[in-house]
Design a protein around this motif. Structure first.
Motif, short mmCIF file in Angstrom:
data_model
loop_
_atom_site.label_atom_id
_atom_site.label_comp_id
_atom_site.label_asym_id
_atom_site.label_seq_id
_atom_site.Cartn_x
_atom_site.Cartn_y
_atom_site.Cartn_z
N ALA A 42 0.85 -1.34 -0.06
CA ALA A 42 0.00 0.10 0.03
C ALA A 42 0.89 1.05 -0.02
O ALA A 42 0.51 2.31 -0.75
N VAL A 98 2.06 1.77 -3.39
CA VAL A 98 0.91 2.29 -4.35
C VAL A 98 0.81 3.75 -4.10
O VAL A 98 0.58 4.53 -5.17
N GLN A 99 0.53 3.98 -2.86
CA GLN A 99 0.69 5.56 -2.41
C GLN A 99 1.74 6.38 -3.09
O GLN A 99 1.14 7.45 -3.62
N MET A 123 -4.43 3.51 -8.64
CA MET A 123 -4.08 2.70 -7.48
C MET A 123 -4.24 1.25 -7.51
O MET A 123 -3.52 0.41 -7.64
N PRO A 167 0.39 4.90 4.23
CA PRO A 167 -0.66 4.92 3.01
C PRO A 167 -2.05 5.30 3.71
O PRO A 167 -2.27 5.12 4.97
N ALA A 200 -5.13 3.44 -0.60
CA ALA A 200 -4.03 2.71 -0.97
C ALA A 200 -4.16 1.19 -0.51
O ALA A 200 -3.81 0.23 -0.92
#
Length: 387
Positions: free
Chosen positions: A259, A262-263, A272, A335, A339
């Protein structure tokens, strides 16, 4: 009586007449002089009275004129320390004049000018900080200044955006509260006291949940940080993090790590789930592909940027996913909800690559073709060079 005797008698009378007239004349002149002196005295008294009246009028006019002018030059102000209790809120960006108006509206000081003059004389016009302060009603402006010291703030609002590294979070907390950053760094190391979940392995990175918080200089750092961990726990419960981690074949800590990547790598919320899918597709390949995420390299170096240089890619850090297989050892930031949701529910797709071709517009393109990926990288490099 003979004529001679009569003449003598008449002559005697004639001789006496002039003497009488002379005496009468002198008496008349004396009376006239006395009247003139009385008139002069009356005139002088009248003149003196008139002068007294004129001086009085001029004096009264001068006094009231002075008072009027003084009222223009010296602003209205209270005296003393005031009474009661008033909570005053200073908003971000407010000037000293705007704060003065707030204080007048709440009955703290008598006039804007009194406060502006007082804080200017104290050299603290630029030291006003947003937050809540406890003051009193009817205060002399000069006595209100010390109560607006940032150290006396009751609370202030701090918004921590998604994706901040823990070091950035601690710096912002220090700025908002006026406490030294080292106090927050020390508190961040005590994971047990902060209530971190067991799978966090005692490290706060990734678990200082991004949100809006009310902070105060009087609140201990560990209390502020534990409040962020509580917010993470709530978000994790809402997302069913532990069960979701089992579903995607990872530990809860690994999901938080995904996460955080992803963030860091996503420009928009809608990207995302796709970024998460690229991560999982690379990890699940046989043999697994290197993640090759610039964000992890920059984190390991303690630097910032969206694209690592060739020199930076030579880093020996365990966060260099160009050189080391699998996920990095832990989260690279903190995150948010979106995310975490994307890490637990990645989009369906074959993508193995993505490139943010327009960082300003936050446009990211995804592909499963290496040749297309290399073309996207060229497009990105040209945009960065202005070509």
């Amino acid at each position: 009586m003979s004529d001679l005797d009569l003449d003598n008698l008449l002559g005697a009378e004639d001789d006496e007449g002039p003497r009488r007239r002379s005496r009468n004349s002198r008496t008349s002149r004396s009376r006239s002089r006395r009247r003139q002196r009385r008139q002069r005295r009356k005139g002088f008294a009248a003149f003196l009275l008139a002068m007294i009246i004129i001086v009085g009028v001029v004096g009264a006019g001068g006094y009231f004129g002075f008072t009027w002018i003084r009222g223009l030059t010296i602003p209205k102000d209270y005296t003393g320390q005031g009474t009661g209790e008033v909570i005053v809120t200073i908003k971000p960006g407010q000037s000293a004049t705007e704060v003065a108006q707030t204080l007048v509206d709440q009955g703290v000081v008598a006039s804007e000018r009194a406060f502006v003059n007082a804080i200017g004389a104290a050299g603290k016009s630029a030291s006003l900080q947003p937050g809540e302060y406890k003051l009193r009603k009817g205060m002399a402006a000069v006595n209100a200044i010390p109560l607006l010291d940032p150290e006396r703030r009751l609370k202030t609002t701090l918004t921590l955006r998604e994706g901040l590294r823990l070091s950035q979070v601690l710096e912002q907390l220090s700025t908002a509260t006026g406490r030294p950053v080292r106090e927050f760094q020390r508190a961040a190391k005590n994971g047990k006291e902060l209530g971190l979940p067991a799978y966090a392995k005692g490290k706060l990175e990734g678990f200082a949940f991004p949100a809006t918080y009310e902070v105060s200089p009087r609140t201990p750092p560990d209390e502020l940080l534990s409040g962020m961990v509580e917010r993470f726990d709530h978000a994790a419960e809402e997302a069913d993090l532990v069960a979701g981690a089992r579903r995607v074949g990872l530990t809860p800590l690994q999901v938080v790590t995904v996460a955080s990547i992803v963030q860091a790598e996503s420009g928009r919320y809608e990207d995302m789930p796709k970024v998460a899918r690229v991560i999982y597709n690379r990890l699940n390949r046989t043999p697994p592909m290197l993640l090759q995420m610039d964000s992890t390299v920059m984190y390991g170096l303690g630097e910032y940027g969206i694209a690592a240089t060739h020199e930076q890619l030579k880093s020996k850090s365990p966060y260099n996913t160009y050189a080391r297989a699998g996920l990095p050892p832990g989260p690279i930031g903190n995150p948010g909800d979106h995310a975490l949701e994307a890490a637990l529910n990645p989009a369906d797709g074959p993508w193995l690559f993505f490139v943010t071709v327009d960082p300003k517009k936050k446009i990211t393109k995804f592909t499963d073709s290496e040749s297309e990926f290399l073309q996207l990288v060229e497009d990105f490099n040209r945009s960065q060079d202005g070509g």
